[in-house]
Design a protein around this motif. Sequence first.
Motif, PDB file in Angstrom:
ATOM      1  N   GLU A  67     -15.414  11.007   9.646  1.00 48.17           N
ATOM      2  CA  GLU A  67     -16.457  10.505   8.749  1.00 48.17           C
ATOM      3  C   GLU A  67     -15.887   9.699   7.585  1.00 48.17           C
ATOM      4  O   GLU A  67     -16.625   8.989   6.901  1.00 48.17           O
ATOM      5  CB  GLU A  67     -17.245  11.673   8.132  1.00 48.17           C
ATOM      6  CG  GLU A  67     -18.022  12.525   9.097  1.00 48.17           C
ATOM      7  CD  GLU A  67     -18.724  13.654   8.373  1.00 48.17           C
ATOM      8  OE1 GLU A  67     -19.955  13.739   8.496  1.00 48.17           O
ATOM      9  OE2 GLU A  67     -18.052  14.441   7.675  1.00 48.17           O
ATOM     10  N   ILE A  68     -14.616   9.840   7.325  1.00 41.14           N
ATOM     11  CA  ILE A  68     -14.039   9.297   6.102  1.00 41.14           C
ATOM     12  C   ILE A  68     -14.028   7.774   6.120  1.00 41.14           C
ATOM     13  O   ILE A  68     -13.710   7.149   7.129  1.00 41.14           O
ATOM     14  CB  ILE A  68     -12.629   9.880   5.871  1.00 41.14           C
ATOM     15  CG1 ILE A  68     -12.765  11.351   5.470  1.00 41.14           C
ATOM     16  CG2 ILE A  68     -11.863   9.101   4.806  1.00 41.14           C
ATOM     17  CD1 ILE A  68     -11.477  12.080   5.280  1.00 41.14           C
ATOM     18  N   THR A  69     -14.406   7.209   4.991  1.00 40.10           N
ATOM     19  CA  THR A  69     -14.449   5.760   4.818  1.00 40.10           C
ATOM     20  C   THR A  69     -13.609   5.377   3.600  1.00 40.10           C
ATOM     21  O   THR A  69     -13.227   6.234   2.789  1.00 40.10           O
ATOM     22  CB  THR A  69     -15.888   5.271   4.590  1.00 40.10           C
ATOM     23  OG1 THR A  69     -16.380   5.836   3.358  1.00 40.10           O
ATOM     24  CG2 THR A  69     -16.802   5.671   5.740  1.00 40.10           C
ATOM     25  N   ALA A  70     -13.358   4.090   3.474  1.00 40.06           N
ATOM     26  CA  ALA A  70     -12.589   3.599   2.328  1.00 40.06           C
ATOM     27  C   ALA A  70     -13.232   4.004   1.008  1.00 40.06           C
ATOM     28  O   ALA A  70     -12.542   4.357   0.039  1.00 40.06           O
ATOM     29  CB  ALA A  70     -12.455   2.082   2.425  1.00 40.06           C
ATOM     30  N   SER A  71     -14.555   3.969   0.942  1.00 42.76           N
ATOM     31  CA  SER A  71     -15.262   4.273  -0.310  1.00 42.76           C
ATOM     32  C   SER A  71     -15.347   5.757  -0.608  1.00 42.76           C
ATOM     33  O   SER A  71     -15.562   6.153  -1.761  1.00 42.76           O
ATOM     34  CB  SER A  71     -16.673   3.679  -0.268  1.00 42.76           C
ATOM     35  OG  SER A  71     -16.627   2.270  -0.205  1.00 42.76           O
ATOM     36  N   SER A  72     -15.198   6.608   0.414  1.00 47.55           N
ATOM     37  CA  SER A  72     -15.335   8.051   0.187  1.00 47.55           C
ATOM     38  C   SER A  72     -14.060   8.691  -0.340  1.00 47.55           C
ATOM     39  O   SER A  72     -14.087   9.821  -0.834  1.00 47.55           O
ATOM     40  CB  SER A  72     -15.760   8.752   1.478  1.00 47.55           C
ATOM     41  OG  SER A  72     -14.728   8.711   2.448  1.00 47.55           O
ATOM     42  N   LEU A  73     -12.931   8.002  -0.243  1.00 46.90           N
ATOM     43  CA  LEU A  73     -11.671   8.561  -0.716  1.00 46.90           C
ATOM     44  C   LEU A  73     -11.716   8.763  -2.231  1.00 46.90           C
ATOM     45  O   LEU A  73     -12.339   7.998  -2.959  1.00 46.90           O
ATOM     46  CB  LEU A  73     -10.514   7.642  -0.326  1.00 46.90           C
ATOM     47  CG  LEU A  73     -10.248   7.588   1.183  1.00 46.90           C
ATOM     48  CD1 LEU A  73      -9.404   6.384   1.536  1.00 46.90           C
ATOM     49  CD2 LEU A  73      -9.596   8.878   1.671  1.00 46.90           C
ATOM     50  N   VAL A  74     -11.021   9.801  -2.690  1.00 48.12           N
ATOM     51  CA  VAL A  74     -11.086  10.222  -4.096  1.00 48.12           C
ATOM     52  C   VAL A  74      -9.796   9.817  -4.809  1.00 48.12           C
ATOM     53  O   VAL A  74      -8.696  10.163  -4.369  1.00 48.12           O
ATOM     54  CB  VAL A  74     -11.283  11.746  -4.196  1.00 48.12           C
ATOM     55  CG1 VAL A  74     -11.414  12.174  -5.655  1.00 48.12           C
ATOM     56  CG2 VAL A  74     -12.508  12.178  -3.396  1.00 48.12           C
ATOM     57  N   ARG A  75      -9.938   9.113  -5.913  1.00 43.13           N
ATOM     58  CA  ARG A  75      -8.781   8.765  -6.743  1.00 43.13           C
ATOM     59  C   ARG A  75      -8.582   9.853  -7.787  1.00 43.13           C
ATOM     60  O   ARG A  75      -9.504  10.183  -8.533  1.00 43.13           O
ATOM     61  CB  ARG A  75      -8.991   7.407  -7.413  1.00 43.13           C
ATOM     62  CG  ARG A  75      -7.814   6.960  -8.275  1.00 43.13           C
ATOM     63  CD  ARG A  75      -7.958   5.512  -8.711  1.00 43.13           C
ATOM     64  NE  ARG A  75      -6.858   5.125  -9.602  1.00 43.13           N
ATOM     65  CZ  ARG A  75      -6.547   3.860  -9.908  1.00 43.13           C
ATOM     66  NH1 ARG A  75      -7.270   2.855  -9.379  1.00 43.13           N
ATOM     67  NH2 ARG A  75      -5.541   3.586 -10.714  1.00 43.13           N
ATOM     68  N   VAL A  76      -7.361  10.414  -7.836  1.00 39.18           N
ATOM     69  CA  VAL A  76      -7.059  11.503  -8.763  1.00 39.18           C
ATOM     70  C   VAL A  76      -5.793  11.187  -9.538  1.00 39.18           C
ATOM     71  O   VAL A  76      -4.967  10.371  -9.116  1.00 39.18           O
ATOM     72  CB  VAL A  76      -6.889  12.851  -8.034  1.00 39.18           C
ATOM     73  CG1 VAL A  76      -8.187  13.294  -7.386  1.00 39.18           C
ATOM     74  CG2 VAL A  76      -5.773  12.775  -6.999  1.00 39.18           C
ATOM     75  N   ASP A  77      -5.624  11.878 -10.686  1.00 37.27           N
ATOM     76  CA  ASP A  77      -4.387  11.752 -11.436  1.00 37.27           C
ATOM     77  C   ASP A  77      -3.480  12.940 -11.121  1.00 37.27           C
ATOM     78  O   ASP A  77      -3.810  13.788 -10.279  1.00 37.27           O
ATOM     79  CB  ASP A  77      -4.657  11.618 -12.939  1.00 37.27           C
ATOM     80  CG  ASP A  77      -5.314  12.850 -13.559  1.00 37.27           C
ATOM     81  OD1 ASP A  77      -5.271  13.952 -12.951  1.00 37.27           O
ATOM     82  OD2 ASP A  77      -5.873  12.721 -14.669  1.00 37.27           O
ATOM     83  N   GLN A  78      -2.346  13.027 -11.793  1.00 38.37           N
ATOM     84  CA  GLN A  78      -1.369  14.076 -11.500  1.00 38.37           C
ATOM     85  C   GLN A  78      -1.830  15.468 -11.914  1.00 38.37           C
ATOM     86  O   GLN A  78      -1.205  16.457 -11.567  1.00 38.37           O
ATOM     87  CB  GLN A  78      -0.037  13.743 -12.174  1.00 38.37           C
ATOM     88  CG  GLN A  78       0.797  12.714 -11.428  1.00 38.37           C
ATOM     89  CD  GLN A  78       1.355  13.255 -10.125  1.00 38.37           C
ATOM     90  OE1 GLN A  78       1.710  14.424 -10.012  1.00 38.37           O
ATOM     91  NE2 GLN A  78       1.432  12.403  -9.111  1.00 38.37           N
TER      92      GLN A  78
END
Length: 256
Positions: A67-78
């Motif tokens: 199901e994963i798409t480019a837009s669904s990915l989560v950007r996180v910090d350290q």
Amino acid sequence: MTTQLVIPSKKDHVSPEEWQLRVDLAAVYRLIALYGWDDLIFTHVSARIPGDEHHFLINPYGMMFDEITASSLVRVDQDANKIDPDDFDINPAGFTIHSAIHAVREDAACVLHTHTTAGVAVSAQQEGLLPLSQQSLFPLSNLAYHEYEGVALREDEKSRLQADLGTNNFMILRNHGLLTTGSSIADAFLGMYVLQTACEIQLQAMSGARPLTHVPDGIVDTIKQQAEQVTKGMGGKLAWPGLLRKLDRIDPSFRD
């Protein structure tokens, strides 16, 4: 009746460089599902976003890999903070492993972790990966091990993960699974493809109840140079365009 997830597009809200990383990382998740390496929602692939912020992309916890798409990915910090608070939450165990490696390995643009049956089976064997196939030689020239400490949630395990991996690009997590890193998403995927195949071959060979022939020690020492010749110095990038074409034929929605 099933519910279709609707994820707003991020294409116009991120840089072209980040968008390309998102597309390639989403492709890896789809390939993992395609090859049967997924474990429902419980493994992870991350990609570091270039820059001093040390942010990385990882999968939303709860979405199946197909199901994963480019837009669904989560950007996180350290510190595991989501940059976009509207994103899905992430798997804390996935964060521990991936943030540990991204924090100390500037060359690790991508970190790929699986729980495949073959990978976990070899990780439980006392001798680990054996030189039984041509495929095994590539990981063996660059392989580390990390002892099992339970579900990877503790902050203090990070330093041991970092020390055990060192400068290697392949790691077997004892009683847990496989891990690869790469200077690109394509390289990390190709590394996992080879490591996974080597584990499958080892289990098949050992199940035959016949004496096994090990590859001579000296050949392992030359394998890195031979790998460069085989891939024409392109590494995973040689196969990557064909893999993307395969996904586009099956379902191009990973690009959304």
